[in-house]
Each structure stands twice: as C-alpha cells, then as structure tokens.
Design a protein around this motif. Structure first.
Motif, short mmCIF file in Angstrom:
data_model
loop_
_atom_site.label_atom_id
_atom_site.label_comp_id
_atom_site.label_asym_id
_atom_site.label_seq_id
_atom_site.Cartn_x
_atom_site.Cartn_y
_atom_site.Cartn_z
N ASP A 328 0.70 -1.21 -0.04
CA ASP A 328 -0.17 -0.08 -0.07
C ASP A 328 0.85 1.42 0.03
N MET A 329 2.12 1.02 0.28
CA MET A 329 2.93 2.14 0.48
C MET A 329 3.20 2.80 -0.80
N LEU A 330 2.87 4.46 -0.81
CA LEU A 330 3.10 4.83 -1.93
C LEU A 330 4.60 5.75 -1.86
N ILE A 331 5.26 5.72 -3.06
CA ILE A 331 6.75 6.32 -3.05
C ILE A 331 6.50 7.57 -3.90
N ILE A 332 6.25 8.75 -3.20
CA ILE A 332 5.86 10.06 -3.91
C ILE A 332 6.94 10.89 -3.80
N ARG A 333 7.57 11.37 -5.01
CA ARG A 333 8.77 12.13 -4.93
C ARG A 333 9.82 11.51 -3.92
N GLY A 334 9.90 10.36 -4.17
CA GLY A 334 11.03 9.51 -3.34
C GLY A 334 10.85 9.37 -1.85
N VAL A 335 9.53 10.05 -1.24
CA VAL A 335 9.12 9.92 0.01
C VAL A 335 8.15 8.54 0.14
N ASN A 336 8.31 7.98 1.11
CA ASN A 336 7.47 6.92 1.59
C ASN A 336 5.99 7.41 2.36
N VAL A 337 5.01 7.06 1.60
CA VAL A 337 3.42 7.60 2.39
C VAL A 337 2.69 6.68 2.46
N PHE A 338 2.08 6.45 3.55
CA PHE A 338 1.05 5.54 3.83
C PHE A 338 -0.11 6.17 3.86
N PRO A 339 -1.27 5.67 3.33
CA PRO A 339 -2.64 6.23 3.23
C PRO A 339 -3.21 6.65 4.70
N SER A 340 -2.67 5.55 5.61
CA SER A 340 -3.04 5.88 7.08
C SER A 340 -2.33 7.16 7.77
N LEU A 404 5.64 15.99 2.78
CA LEU A 404 5.28 16.42 1.29
C LEU A 404 4.42 17.45 1.43
N SER A 405 4.03 18.29 0.35
CA SER A 405 3.04 19.12 0.24
C SER A 405 2.15 18.64 -0.85
N ARG A 418 -18.76 6.71 -1.65
CA ARG A 418 -18.87 5.80 -0.66
C ARG A 418 -18.48 4.34 -0.77
N SER A 419 -18.01 3.53 0.39
CA SER A 419 -17.81 2.27 -0.06
C SER A 419 -18.58 1.43 0.79
N GLN A 420 -19.21 0.44 0.54
CA GLN A 420 -19.89 -0.57 1.14
C GLN A 420 -19.18 -1.68 1.52
N GLY A 421 -18.19 -2.06 1.12
CA GLY A 421 -17.09 -2.99 1.59
C GLY A 421 -15.78 -2.35 1.79
N LYS A 422 -14.61 -2.85 1.22
CA LYS A 422 -13.36 -2.25 1.78
C LYS A 422 -13.42 -1.18 0.78
N ALA A 423 -12.59 0.07 1.34
CA ALA A 423 -12.82 1.18 0.64
C ALA A 423 -11.67 1.36 -0.19
N LYS A 424 -12.03 2.04 -1.28
CA LYS A 424 -10.72 2.05 -2.08
C LYS A 424 -10.40 3.85 -2.13
N ARG A 425 -9.47 4.06 -1.49
CA ARG A 425 -9.08 5.64 -1.23
C ARG A 425 -7.96 5.96 -2.20
N VAL A 426 -7.30 5.11 -2.94
CA VAL A 426 -6.00 5.50 -3.55
C VAL A 426 -5.91 5.30 -5.01
N ASN A 427 -5.73 6.01 -5.82
CA ASN A 427 -5.39 5.83 -7.38
C ASN A 427 -4.08 6.27 -7.71
N ASP A 428 -3.40 5.22 -7.90
CA ASP A 428 -1.90 5.55 -8.39
C ASP A 428 -1.77 5.34 -9.81
N LYS A 429 -2.12 6.53 -10.70
CA LYS A 429 -1.96 6.26 -12.26
C LYS A 429 -0.74 6.15 -12.64
N ARG A 430 0.44 6.29 -11.86
CA ARG A 430 1.87 6.10 -12.51
C ARG A 430 1.74 4.42 -12.92
N ASN A 431 1.93 4.21 -14.01
CA ASN A 431 2.16 2.76 -14.27
C ASN A 431 3.60 2.32 -14.56
#
Ligand code: ADP
Ligand code: ZN
Length: 435
Positions: A328-340, A404-405, A418-431
């Motif tokens: 789940d960990m995103l690496i954005i501009r080299g910084v580790n970011v967790f949605p939590s 990060l800003s 809204r989600s009725q099951g597991k929420a989807k809160r991230v879209n990482d479009k970098r493929n």
C-alpha cells in the motif's frame, strides 16, 4: 468477558509449549501431505526433524500470496478434497483469486477464534448482531456470522448494501452489535442520521470493524458519530478470515489467537526477524489448520507485537495498529507515504469529514500528489478566504507529518464515493509496470 480463559490467559511458557507441539505437528502434516511444501523443504535442505523448538521456525521457507496463485486452485491443500467442506476466496488485487479450503475442524476453529473476538467486545447470547460484511466468497460475512452463532447471539445476516434496509432492521430488531468495514460504518452513520429516527431509538452499542486498515483517529470519529464503542477485528483469508485477532475492552492493541496462528515480525526487505517490539511485516504460521495450513505466510501487513500482559487479564500477544500493507505504501517524489498517515491528519481536523481520496500521477517526470477531502456541512462556505485558510492549514499539517505538500482539494460534503465493503481510497496512475 473471556470466551476461553485457559487459552487466552495462559502463562507465556505454557503457550510456547503448546505452540511448539502444534507447529511440529503441522510441519509433519504438510511435509507428508502437500507436495509443494515437501519440495520447498527439500530445497532448503530440511526435514520435519529439524524443527524441534519454536526458534527453529526461521529455518522454514516463507510462503506468500504468489504461492497461492501459483498453486491455484487446490495445490496447497494438505487433505483430500473429500475432507473439504467449504471454499472461500479473496479477490486479491490482480488476476486469479486466492482460494482456501476448510475442513469441518477448520470451521470449528474459525468459530472458536471468532467467539473469542465477539465475547471480548462484550457481546453475548442476549444480543442481536448485524453482520454487514459481504457474504459470499469474501470471508468477512460468513466469518463474522459463524462467530456470532458460536457465542449464541442472534445473527442478522444483512451482508453489505441496501443501506436503508440496514437502518430499518437495525432499528426494528434492536441490533446491539454491528460488524462491517470501518468505512461502511461511517456510511451507515450518515444513513442513520438521514433516516430521521432519533439515536435513542437504536440499541446499537458495539462495533466489530476490520477487513481494511483504519486509524485511531478514525475510531474516534466512528465512536462519536455512531455513539458506540468501536473495536478492531483482524483477519485474512489465507490464515482463516476475520477472527485472527481482536481488541478487548481496553482498546489497546489487537490480541492474536496465537494458539492457532503463530505470529512473527520480520524485516520486509530482508525477511530477518526484527528486534522484539519493533515494526515490520507480520508473518503467520497456522498451527492447527488441516485443510490448507500455511507456514510462515507473509501477510504484507506492517505492525509490531507486544507480549506484555494486558489489563484485561489476557496474556495473548497484542498487535499494534496496522500501519498499512507493504504494497500500500506509495513512494511519492522519493518519500514513503502511507494512506493511514493522510487519514490521521484528516481525522484530527474538526472541519473535515473522514472521507478522502488520494490520486498520484506522473506529469513531465514529476510525481503529482492530490488529496480530495470533504469539508463538513457547517464549515463549507462560499467565503473563499476561509476555505483557502483551511486548505493552507491542512497542507501545512500534512507537510509536517509526511514531509510532502500535496495538492489539497476541498470538496463538498458527500461528494466522494462511499464504499460498502473495503474502501478504495487511492488511485496511483503512474504505471510503473508498463515502462
Ligand atoms: P484481500 O487481500 O483481497 O484484501 P482479505 O479479505 O483476506 O483479502 O484481506 C485481508 C487483509 O485486510 C489483511 O491482510 C489486512 O491487510 C487487511 N485487514 C483485515 N483486517 C484488518 C484490520 N482490522 N486492520 C487493518 N487491516 C486489516
Ligand atoms: Zn486485553
């Protein structure tokens, strides 16, 4: 209340003894009954005889989600199909689902561990418990269902969706317990408010929430909005489903049912055990399962373990909140970011709703990082300056927490899906994979 005092409050020494006996038995079982395990162990140059104590567990090779995919659908079963009485599956994120098979005894273990969870939340025979996790291949619905039946409560098998009916029956049947994802709990809180039925007319007191990571800040939000106590319920399909661990009335860590699921924490990069109490990847060995035992399964969940005795009297190890999954960990501009991390900042600001969406992309070789977040009705205003000021404060706070800003977009209440099951809160479009 404690469901199984013998097992939940036993001395650490006795627990280790039991774990050792069970581990050895499981190693024997998979070695003799499951070809892929035997091959793996032979490749590692070990036989069951090399596992004499719990400490020897590190000699065993890891298993991972990939193994479940590679041996899809039934290659990892350790019993003949005739012994399997239930199949469940998890969607996973890509490709084929992950399938698990349970024997009759496995289902009774699931009932037992689930009963420990729901008893620890304070639910019992007299209570109606609404299960709003999805029923079907997903383990959430049927897992919670079996737990409630085992404690003798009256289970209300709602499954997810059909929100108006959820509220109507919760009210009419006097549900005291609610089991669902934390994101759906928030959704139901809004629906309860919309229903116009006064809160005092509901009997709801206790929530069993899990299946997705949630923060302490989110707990506070849910407890306030629903007027209940919100407890953590942890589990994963590969190990058994919901019921691997639970909080107790002290809400201070998730007790693991470690006489069935033996936990370790390892460094996610090297696979080496971390020092006691340190954060790392949670690894489980099932030590009583028959159908599809897994040894040293890498959960990808990041947490730490605390072996001190809990105020509730249980001696079972407590797991800290799950920071997220390694993947789940995103690496954005080299910084580790967790949605939590984003979630806790959002939940601590009184002007914001706990509904957000993170979008990451790469434009001209530069990562973009956008967060959309809902502003509460009473703070949503036409006054540009007030919104700009709020936005500035959020960016500032995120900058200090994650370094990060992001580009923060304030959106109207109820505009994020809204989600009725597991929420989807991230879209990482970098493929990355297509590069
Ligand atoms: P999938 O891998 O398809 O999501 P599961 O339904 O088996 O399949 O999900 C299990 C995962 O859900 C866990 O490994 C963990 O990441 C997450 N999870 C389950 N319960 C909790 C919880 N209480 N807190 C945080 N994360 C949880
Ligand atoms: Zn406790």
């Amino acid at each position: 209340m404690i469901w199984n005092e013998t097992m939940e409050c036993m001395s650490r020494k006795d627990m280790r003894k039991i774990q050792e006996i069970r581990l050895k038995k499981t190693v024997e079982r998979v070695y003799h009954n499951c070809e892929p395990y035997r091959k793996r162990m032979q490749e590692a140059g070990i036989t069951p005889g090399d596992i004499q104590t719990l400490d020897d567990i590190v000699k065993l090779p890891f298993t991972s989600k990939k193994d479940l995919r590679d041996y899809y659908p039934f290659g990892l079963l350790s019993v003949p199909m005739s012994e399997i009485v239930r199949l469940q599956a998890s969607s996973g994120t890509t490709g084929k689902p992950i399938v698990v098979g349970y024997t009759r005894k496995d289902l009774s273990v699931w009932g037992e561990t689930g009963a420990r969870c729901f008893t620890a939340y304070g639910l019992g025979k007299q209570d109606v418990v609404q299960v709003s996790y999805g029923y079907g291949l997903f383990t959430g619905g049927l897992g919670a269902h079996c737990a409630v039946e085992t404690i003798g409560g009256a289970v209300l098998p709602m499954s997810s969706g059909n929100t108006e009916k959820q509220i109507m029956l919760m009210h009419d049947f006097g549900a005291v317990g609610l089991a669902c994802t934390p994101s759906y709990a928030l959704y139901l809180a809004d629906a309860m408010k919309d229903s116009g039925i006064p809160r005092e007319e509901f009997k709801l007191k206790i929530g069993a929430f899990g299946a997705e990571p949630w923060t302490e800040a989110m707990r506070v939000e849910i407890q306030e909005k629903l007027g209940i106590k919100a407890y953590d319920l942890y589990g994963l399909t590969e190990i058994i489903g919901p019921g691997v661990g639970h909080e107790c009335e002290f809400q201070n860590g998730t007790h693991l049912c470690e006489d069935h699921f033996y936990p370790e924490i390892v460094d996610p990069d090297t696979g080496e055990p971390v020092a006691p109490g340190e954060m790392g990847e949670l690894v489980f060995s099932t030590i009583t399962k028959e159908g599809m035992p897994l040894l040293r399964f890498r959960t990808r969940d990041l947490t730490s373990l605390n072996y001190s005795v809990c105020e509730c009297g249980r001696t079972s190890v407590r797991m800290g909140r799950i920071l997220g999954r390694c993947d789940d960990m995103l690496i954005i501009r080299g910084v580790n970011v967790f949605p939590s991390q984003v979630e806790s900042v959002i939940c601590e600001m009184p002007e914001l709703e706990p509904h957000y969406f993170i979008e990451v992309d790469r434009v001209n070789n530069l990562d973009t990082f956008e967060i959309r977040v809902e502003v509460k009705e009473e703070f949503y205003t036409d006054e540009m300056n007030r919104l700009l000021d709020l936005r500035k404060r959020i960016v500032h706070r995120l900058q200090s927490v994650i370094g990060l800003s992001p580009d923060v977009k304030l959106v109207e209440p109820r505009s994020i899906e809204r989600s009725q099951g597991k929420a989807k809160r991230v879209n990482d479009k970098r493929n990355f994979y297509e590069l």
